[in-house]
Design a protein around this motif. Sequence first.
Motif, PDB file in Angstrom:
ATOM      1  N   GLU A   2      -7.034   3.495  -5.722  1.00  0.00           N
ATOM      2  CA  GLU A   2      -6.812   2.180  -5.130  1.00  0.00           C
ATOM      3  C   GLU A   2      -6.336   1.158  -6.167  1.00  0.00           C
ATOM      4  OE1 GLU A   2     -10.259   0.884  -2.999  1.00  0.00           O
ATOM      5  OE2 GLU A   2      -9.894   2.253  -1.313  1.00  0.00           O
ATOM      6  N   TYR A   3      -5.407   0.311  -5.725  1.00  0.00           N
ATOM      7  CA  TYR A   3      -4.883  -0.785  -6.538  1.00  0.00           C
ATOM      8  C   TYR A   3      -4.862  -2.045  -5.671  1.00  0.00           C
ATOM      9  CZ  TYR A   3      -2.729   3.305  -8.873  1.00  0.00           C
ATOM     10  OH  TYR A   3      -2.494   4.519  -9.467  1.00  0.00           O
ATOM     11  N   ARG A   4      -5.064  -3.194  -6.309  1.00  0.00           N
ATOM     12  CA  ARG A   4      -4.857  -4.466  -5.620  1.00  0.00           C
ATOM     13  C   ARG A   4      -3.507  -5.011  -6.077  1.00  0.00           C
ATOM     14  NH1 ARG A   4      -8.550  -8.755  -6.576  1.00  0.00           N
ATOM     15  NH2 ARG A   4      -8.278  -9.516  -4.453  1.00  0.00           N
ATOM     16  N   ALA A   5      -2.733  -5.516  -5.129  1.00  0.00           N
ATOM     17  CA  ALA A   5      -1.372  -5.923  -5.470  1.00  0.00           C
ATOM     18  C   ALA A   5      -0.873  -7.034  -4.551  1.00  0.00           C
ATOM     19  CB  ALA A   5      -0.438  -4.713  -5.386  1.00  0.00           C
ATOM     20  N   ILE A   6       0.272  -7.604  -4.926  1.00  0.00           N
ATOM     21  CA  ILE A   6       0.995  -8.540  -4.070  1.00  0.00           C
ATOM     22  C   ILE A   6       2.448  -8.095  -4.011  1.00  0.00           C
ATOM     23  CG2 ILE A   6      -0.476 -10.548  -4.495  1.00  0.00           C
ATOM     24  CD1 ILE A   6       1.597 -11.495  -6.561  1.00  0.00           C
ATOM     25  N   VAL A   7       3.161  -8.543  -3.001  1.00  0.00           N
ATOM     26  CA  VAL A   7       4.580  -8.217  -2.884  1.00  0.00           C
ATOM     27  C   VAL A   7       5.362  -9.032  -3.900  1.00  0.00           C
ATOM     28  CG1 VAL A   7       6.611  -8.320  -1.407  1.00  0.00           C
ATOM     29  CG2 VAL A   7       4.421  -7.617  -0.450  1.00  0.00           C
ATOM     30  N   GLN A   8       6.153  -8.361  -4.697  1.00  0.00           N
ATOM     31  CA  GLN A   8       6.974  -9.024  -5.704  1.00  0.00           C
ATOM     32  C   GLN A   8       8.399  -9.208  -5.202  1.00  0.00           C
ATOM     33  OE1 GLN A   8       5.839 -10.318  -8.351  1.00  0.00           O
ATOM     34  NE2 GLN A   8       7.300 -10.326 -10.028  1.00  0.00           N
ATOM     35  N   SER A  60      20.690  -3.812  10.228  1.00  0.00           N
ATOM     36  CA  SER A  60      19.522  -3.499  11.062  1.00  0.00           C
ATOM     37  C   SER A  60      18.285  -4.314  10.671  1.00  0.00           C
ATOM     38  CB  SER A  60      19.191  -2.012  10.959  1.00  0.00           C
ATOM     39  OG  SER A  60      18.740  -1.683   9.645  1.00  0.00           O
ATOM     40  N   GLU A  61      18.330  -4.921   9.467  1.00  0.00           N
ATOM     41  CA  GLU A  61      17.204  -5.691   8.932  1.00  0.00           C
ATOM     42  C   GLU A  61      15.947  -4.836   8.740  1.00  0.00           C
ATOM     43  OE1 GLU A  61      16.610  -9.143  11.344  1.00  0.00           O
ATOM     44  OE2 GLU A  61      18.466 -10.091  10.658  1.00  0.00           O
ATOM     45  N   ALA A  62      16.142  -3.529   8.595  1.00  0.00           N
ATOM     46  CA  ALA A  62      15.017  -2.631   8.324  1.00  0.00           C
ATOM     47  C   ALA A  62      14.614  -2.768   6.857  1.00  0.00           C
ATOM     48  CB  ALA A  62      15.414  -1.192   8.631  1.00  0.00           C
ATOM     49  N   LEU A  63      13.324  -2.619   6.603  1.00  0.00           N
ATOM     50  CA  LEU A  63      12.815  -2.685   5.233  1.00  0.00           C
ATOM     51  C   LEU A  63      13.249  -1.423   4.481  1.00  0.00           C
ATOM     52  CD1 LEU A  63      11.013  -4.128   3.141  1.00  0.00           C
ATOM     53  CD2 LEU A  63       9.056  -2.890   4.106  1.00  0.00           C
ATOM     54  N   LEU A  64      13.935  -1.608   3.345  1.00  0.00           N
ATOM     55  CA  LEU A  64      14.475  -0.483   2.579  1.00  0.00           C
ATOM     56  C   LEU A  64      13.638  -0.129   1.355  1.00  0.00           C
ATOM     57  CD1 LEU A  64      18.293  -1.353   2.587  1.00  0.00           C
ATOM     58  CD2 LEU A  64      17.056   0.188   4.135  1.00  0.00           C
ATOM     59  N   HIS A  65      13.056  -1.147   0.724  1.00  0.00           N
ATOM     60  CA  HIS A  65      12.319  -0.895  -0.520  1.00  0.00           C
ATOM     61  C   HIS A  65      11.369  -2.051  -0.771  1.00  0.00           C
ATOM     62  CE1 HIS A  65      11.547  -0.261  -4.845  1.00  0.00           C
ATOM     63  NE2 HIS A  65      11.894   0.989  -4.627  1.00  0.00           N
ATOM     64  N   VAL A  66      10.252  -1.771  -1.401  1.00  0.00           N
ATOM     65  CA  VAL A  66       9.288  -2.827  -1.717  1.00  0.00           C
ATOM     66  C   VAL A  66       8.792  -2.665  -3.148  1.00  0.00           C
ATOM     67  CG1 VAL A  66       7.361  -1.493  -0.762  1.00  0.00           C
ATOM     68  CG2 VAL A  66       7.155  -3.978  -0.992  1.00  0.00           C
ATOM     69  N   ASP A  67       8.774  -3.761  -3.880  1.00  0.00           N
ATOM     70  CA  ASP A  67       8.208  -3.794  -5.228  1.00  0.00           C
ATOM     71  C   ASP A  67       6.888  -4.547  -5.166  1.00  0.00           C
ATOM     72  OD1 ASP A  67      10.416  -2.514  -6.186  1.00  0.00           O
ATOM     73  OD2 ASP A  67      11.333  -4.291  -7.084  1.00  0.00           O
ATOM     74  N   LEU A  68       5.826  -3.945  -5.687  1.00  0.00           N
ATOM     75  CA  LEU A  68       4.503  -4.575  -5.697  1.00  0.00           C
ATOM     76  C   LEU A  68       4.080  -4.857  -7.129  1.00  0.00           C
ATOM     77  CD1 LEU A  68       2.581  -2.390  -3.068  1.00  0.00           C
ATOM     78  CD2 LEU A  68       3.961  -4.434  -2.677  1.00  0.00           C
ATOM     79  N   LEU A  69       3.322  -5.943  -7.310  1.00  0.00           N
ATOM     80  CA  LEU A  69       2.783  -6.293  -8.617  1.00  0.00           C
ATOM     81  C   LEU A  69       1.279  -6.092  -8.601  1.00  0.00           C
ATOM     82  CD1 LEU A  69       3.165  -7.593 -11.462  1.00  0.00           C
ATOM     83  CD2 LEU A  69       2.718  -9.803 -10.360  1.00  0.00           C
ATOM     84  N   GLN A  70       0.777  -5.282  -9.534  1.00  0.00           N
ATOM     85  CA  GLN A  70      -0.656  -4.986  -9.577  1.00  0.00           C
ATOM     86  C   GLN A  70      -1.445  -6.211 -10.043  1.00  0.00           C
ATOM     87  OE1 GLN A  70      -1.583  -1.453 -11.776  1.00  0.00           O
ATOM     88  NE2 GLN A  70      -3.786  -1.606 -11.449  1.00  0.00           N
ATOM     89  N   LEU A  71      -2.609  -6.422  -9.420  1.00  0.00           N
ATOM     90  CA  LEU A  71      -3.473  -7.550  -9.749  1.00  0.00           C
ATOM     91  C   LEU A  71      -4.608  -7.111 -10.659  1.00  0.00           C
ATOM     92  CD1 LEU A  71      -3.879  -9.303  -6.275  1.00  0.00           C
ATOM     93  CD2 LEU A  71      -2.108  -9.642  -8.002  1.00  0.00           C
ATOM     94  N   PHE A  72      -4.985  -8.019 -11.570  1.00  0.00           N
ATOM     95  CA  PHE A  72      -6.121  -7.789 -12.444  1.00  0.00           C
ATOM     96  C   PHE A  72      -6.999  -9.036 -12.419  1.00  0.00           C
ATOM     97  CE2 PHE A  72      -2.722  -5.094 -14.017  1.00  0.00           C
ATOM     98  CZ  PHE A  72      -3.369  -3.869 -14.149  1.00  0.00           C
ATOM     99  N   THR A  73      -8.311  -8.845 -12.493  1.00  0.00           N
ATOM    100  CA  THR A  73      -9.280  -9.922 -12.295  1.00  0.00           C
ATOM    101  C   THR A  73      -9.009 -11.166 -13.135  1.00  0.00           C
ATOM    102  OG1 THR A  73     -10.992  -8.305 -11.726  1.00  0.00           O
ATOM    103  CG2 THR A  73     -11.725 -10.512 -12.344  1.00  0.00           C
ATOM    104  N   GLY A  74      -8.759 -11.023 -14.429  1.00  0.00           N
ATOM    105  CA  GLY A  74      -8.612 -12.189 -15.291  1.00  0.00           C
ATOM    106  C   GLY A  74      -7.181 -12.585 -15.593  1.00  0.00           C
TER     107      GLY A  74
END
Length: 209
Positions: free
Chosen positions: A68-74, A82-96
Amino acid sequence: MREVEVIGFKRANLGKSESNKLRAEGNVPGVLYGGDEQVHFYAPAIQFRPVLYTPEACFIKLNIEGTEYRAIVQETQWHPVSEALLHVDLLQLFTGKPIKMNIPVKATGNAIGVKNGGTLIVKNPRLAVKALPKDMPEVIEIDVTNLRIGKAIKVGELPTENFEFLTSPIVTVVNVAIPRALRGKTAEELEAAEAEAEGEEGGEEAAAE
């Protein structure tokens, strides 16, 4: 902050043909950045609906084959037709470690200027915010109750708590537009027109009682 779970799988092959095959099967290829190494994965496209098809901000709990990782959409890529989603980049979150997100604005209250004929306009529906993950607000609430015709609330006037705005403090967030009948009036004339409207409203309420 709202959290959405996305269950994904590691990618063995990173070629274009493999990516197209994944999309044809209803999946979206993606990359998780920010950690010790990049993690290439894919997940069913439908799982990103509560993340991307809503004005609300959220964190992602990404589960890749049990890790498991916590992340946000980058960043996201969409098909131009078609406006279909082709690719997603996520940024991993760290507590501090602070992060940057665009947080939606929500106007609360009934503006005085709107009662007197003006129109409430949210000029910037999202504001750039920097904060630790635990302090990131889900929404920026702005009380517009005392906002009069022709007046505005700027970023620099908004309170912050354990976070900072990256949007310029002089940027207008919300304002009450002047109705056509009052355009060209001076500030004093606008105030007089509002005072007259409020007096008429007060008289109507008294008569109703």
